[in-house]
Scaffold this motif. Structure first.
Motif, short mmCIF file in Angstrom:
data_model
loop_
_atom_site.label_atom_id
_atom_site.label_comp_id
_atom_site.label_asym_id
_atom_site.label_seq_id
_atom_site.Cartn_x
_atom_site.Cartn_y
_atom_site.Cartn_z
N TYR A 163 0.83 -1.21 0.00
CA TYR A 163 0.00 0.00 0.00
C TYR A 163 0.86 1.26 0.00
CZ TYR A 163 -4.26 -2.69 0.94
OH TYR A 163 -5.33 -3.55 0.85
N VAL A 164 1.94 1.25 0.80
CA VAL A 164 2.83 2.40 0.86
C VAL A 164 3.47 2.66 -0.50
CG1 VAL A 164 4.98 3.29 1.85
CG2 VAL A 164 3.29 2.18 3.33
N VAL A 165 3.98 1.59 -1.13
CA VAL A 165 4.61 1.75 -2.45
C VAL A 165 3.58 2.20 -3.48
CG1 VAL A 165 5.88 0.58 -4.29
CG2 VAL A 165 6.35 0.01 -1.91
N PHE A 166 2.38 1.64 -3.42
CA PHE A 166 1.33 2.00 -4.37
C PHE A 166 1.02 3.49 -4.29
CE2 PHE A 166 -3.05 2.80 -5.54
CZ PHE A 166 -3.20 2.10 -6.73
N VAL A 167 0.81 3.99 -3.09
CA VAL A 167 0.51 5.42 -2.93
C VAL A 167 1.70 6.25 -3.40
CG1 VAL A 167 -0.04 7.25 -1.29
CG2 VAL A 167 -1.10 5.00 -1.04
N GLY A 168 2.91 5.81 -3.04
CA GLY A 168 4.11 6.56 -3.43
C GLY A 168 4.28 6.69 -4.93
N PRO A 184 13.79 10.90 -6.40
CA PRO A 184 13.62 9.44 -6.32
C PRO A 184 12.33 9.08 -5.60
CG PRO A 184 15.28 10.17 -4.76
CD PRO A 184 14.95 11.36 -5.61
N LEU A 185 11.86 7.87 -5.84
CA LEU A 185 10.62 7.41 -5.24
C LEU A 185 10.70 7.43 -3.72
CD1 LEU A 185 7.80 6.13 -5.42
CD2 LEU A 185 8.92 3.89 -5.68
N ALA A 186 11.88 7.18 -3.17
CA ALA A 186 12.04 7.15 -1.72
C ALA A 186 11.61 8.47 -1.06
CB ALA A 186 13.49 6.84 -1.35
N VAL A 187 11.84 9.58 -1.75
CA VAL A 187 11.46 10.88 -1.20
C VAL A 187 9.94 10.98 -1.08
CG1 VAL A 187 11.47 13.38 -1.62
CG2 VAL A 187 13.52 12.01 -2.09
N LEU A 190 8.81 8.73 1.83
CA LEU A 190 9.10 9.33 3.13
C LEU A 190 8.16 10.48 3.46
CD1 LEU A 190 13.02 9.33 3.26
CD2 LEU A 190 11.45 8.03 4.72
N SER A 191 7.73 11.21 2.44
CA SER A 191 6.82 12.33 2.67
C SER A 191 5.46 11.87 3.19
CB SER A 191 6.64 13.13 1.38
OG SER A 191 5.92 12.37 0.41
N LEU A 192 5.17 10.59 3.04
CA LEU A 192 3.88 10.04 3.47
C LEU A 192 3.93 9.46 4.88
CD1 LEU A 192 3.12 8.09 0.17
CD2 LEU A 192 2.04 10.22 0.89
N PHE A 193 5.10 9.49 5.51
CA PHE A 193 5.29 8.79 6.78
C PHE A 193 4.33 9.28 7.86
CE2 PHE A 193 7.40 8.26 10.94
CZ PHE A 193 7.54 6.89 10.95
N VAL A 194 4.27 10.59 8.09
CA VAL A 194 3.42 11.13 9.16
C VAL A 194 1.94 10.80 8.95
CG1 VAL A 194 2.63 13.23 10.31
CG2 VAL A 194 5.05 12.94 9.78
N PRO A 195 1.37 10.99 7.74
CA PRO A 195 -0.04 10.61 7.54
C PRO A 195 -0.31 9.14 7.82
CG PRO A 195 0.70 12.02 5.75
CD PRO A 195 1.91 11.68 6.54
N PHE A 196 0.63 8.27 7.43
CA PHE A 196 0.43 6.85 7.67
C PHE A 196 0.53 6.52 9.16
CE2 PHE A 196 0.84 6.41 3.14
CZ PHE A 196 0.11 5.28 2.84
N ALA A 387 9.39 -0.67 2.10
CA ALA A 387 8.94 0.02 0.89
C ALA A 387 10.08 0.77 0.22
CB ALA A 387 7.81 0.98 1.24
N ILE A 388 10.93 1.41 1.02
CA ILE A 388 12.06 2.16 0.46
C ILE A 388 13.14 1.21 -0.03
CG2 ILE A 388 13.93 3.76 1.06
CD1 ILE A 388 11.96 5.12 2.98
#
Length: 467
Positions: A163-168, A184-187, A190-196, A387-388
């Motif tokens: 799910y994390v990779v999909f949203v990313g 890069p996708l990792a950025v 990581l920007s989604l960390f707090v909402p998750f 995911a990263i």
């Protein structure tokens, strides 16, 4: 109800695992070989369910549980199998998954009847099965719950990682269309960390219920948009290969198993039905639900692969035209739906770990809630690290399906059935034993071959620098 019946109160899931297993063993020693009060014990009649679901509600929940990110990955799975092989194999795997779910539900019922219990959890079913089954399995009984929980936790955390990779990847596709950047996708992940983290910290599932309704609505809108795109300007059907390579087939198998198998959902639904006897049967909830799901998956996979061929991407939303607002809108909307589902999927591993491995050590402590929040945070961290580290959506889906569901969805139900009917109820010529050994073999081959192919491809992709 007889006095004997009154003494046998259901052993509820609120008890910790050690207490439950102790009571299970005590009850087995007391009640084996006799029927309660001279009557056949029916576990369904002893279930204490506060808000049981109707057949229609159960069917809706079953469809919801099966229709997730896997359906958007199925067109890529057909690239590995070939069109003709994919259509036939998906129908066969759908039938296999449905049959194994029947085996699991029926075997749990037999064990509950034998133990005079209202219900058993999946790990408890494995433990009891090993205890009452062949002598060679008795020694594994103490370890069976731990092994089962390992696969369940790995599976659920794997779904969260997907799910994390999909949203990313979908957020990345939208941002890069309107902002000239090459991050890069990792950025993006990581920007989604707090909402998750915030959605994982919701402890009461009732608070997520309204959002789940929204997620369901978005899901069906997404399917409509996918249908709109894949039905336009279709190429020649004959241009598509009918069969893929033998090495790629395990990748198809893992993705399809991930998409179609819903073993955890099925157990929970059957346990909470108002009329559980209607769950199975030729026209029961399970057959109808899995039949609808299989048809939807075959249709989505066939049309998606027909439209995009070898250009198909790990999620079909990435194939939509970047210049169209509809395509970008559906990527954002479905990402929101998957984000909401993350909270539901993450609830399961937290509950398993907290109930089985932490709660016992915190008896009398006033910090249980604090430790639960720490556990929830750790689960999010684990899914983000994975995911990263492995941002390969399609291959990760296939790996989770092959590794976890070959065991949970095929091999373990066969083991439970074999033990439940051991030693004198295995049918003429012991056909149940022969059939279950074959299912165990299929599960082991699927786990080993699928995991090897996925890991090999993941290592190849990562070392080649394509990510």
């Amino acid at each position: 109800m007889s006095s004997d019946n009154m003494k046998l109160e259901p052993i509820g899931p609120n008890k910790n695992p050690e207490e439950r297993f102790s009571l299970l063993k005590e009850r087995e020693a007391t009640l084996r070989g006799r029927e309660e009060g001279g009557e056949v014990y029916d576990p369904h009649l002893h279930r204490d369910i506060k808000s049981p679901t109707t057949n229609a509600e159960t069917l809706i929940h079953l469809l919801k549980g099966c229709l997730g990110t896997g359906i958007l990955a199925m067109p890529e799975a057909f690239k590995y199998s070939g069109m003709a092989n994919g259509i036939v194999s998906t129908i066969l795997i759908g039938a296999l998954c449905t049959y194994c779910l029947h085996v699991l539900v029926r075997s749990q019922y037999v064990l509950c009847k034998r133990m005079k219990l209202a219900l058993l959890t999946y790990p408890e079913s494995m433990k009891v099965a090993c205890e009452v089954g062949p002598t060679c399995l008795n020694r594994f009984a103490p370890y069976a719950p731990g092994v089962t929980n390992f696969f369940l936790i790995f599976y659920q955390l794997g779904i969260c990682c997907v799910y994390v990779v999909f949203v990313g990847v979908n957020i990345q596709a939208v941002v890069e269309q309107y902002v000239k950047t090459n991050l890069p996708l990792a950025v993006y992940i990581l920007s989604l960390f707090v909402p998750f983290v915030l959605i994982m910290c919701i402890r009461n599932l009732k608070l997520l219920a309204p959002f789940s309704v929204l997620a369901n609505a978005i899901t069906f809108v997404t399917f409509g948009v996918v249908g709109y795109y894949v039905c336009q300007d279709l190429p020649e059907f004959s241009s598509l290969p009918s069969f893929g390579t033998a090495f790629d087939y395990p990748l198809y198998f893992g993705t399809t198993l991930f998409s179609l198998q819903a073993v955890g959902v099925v157990i929970a639904l059957e346990n909470n039905m108002k009329t559980p006897k209607r769950f199975r049967g030729a026209f029961g909830v399970l057959n109808i639900g899995m039949g609808i799901v299989t048809v939807i998956y075959v249709g989505m996979a066939m049309m998606g692969y027909w439209k995009y061929g070898d250009r198909i991407k790990p999620t079909i939303t990435l194939n939509f035209p970047n210049s169209e607002i509809l395509a970008q809108g559906i990527r954002i909307l479905y990402s929101i739906a998957i984000y909401i589902s993350y909270g539901l999927q993450g609830f399961v591993p937290v509950q398993i770990i907290m109930t089985n491995y932490i709660a016992n050590r915190l008896k009398g402590s006033n910090r249980k809630v604090l430790w639960e929040y720490i556990l929830r945070l750790c689960c999010v961290i684990v899914t983000f690290v994975l995911a990263i580290s492995v941002p390969l959506l399609g291959l990760f889906i296939s790996l989770i399906g092959a590794f976890c569901l070959s065991a949970l969805g095929i091999a373990f139900p066969a083991i439970i059935e074999m033990c439940a009917y051991w030693p004198d109820k295995l049918g003429p010529c012991k056909w149940i034993l022969i059939k279950d050994v074959l299912l165990i073999f299929i599960g082991i081959v699927g786990l080993c071959a699928g995991s090897y192919s996925c890991i090999f491809m993941i290592v190849t992709e990562l070392t080649s620098g394509k990510t």
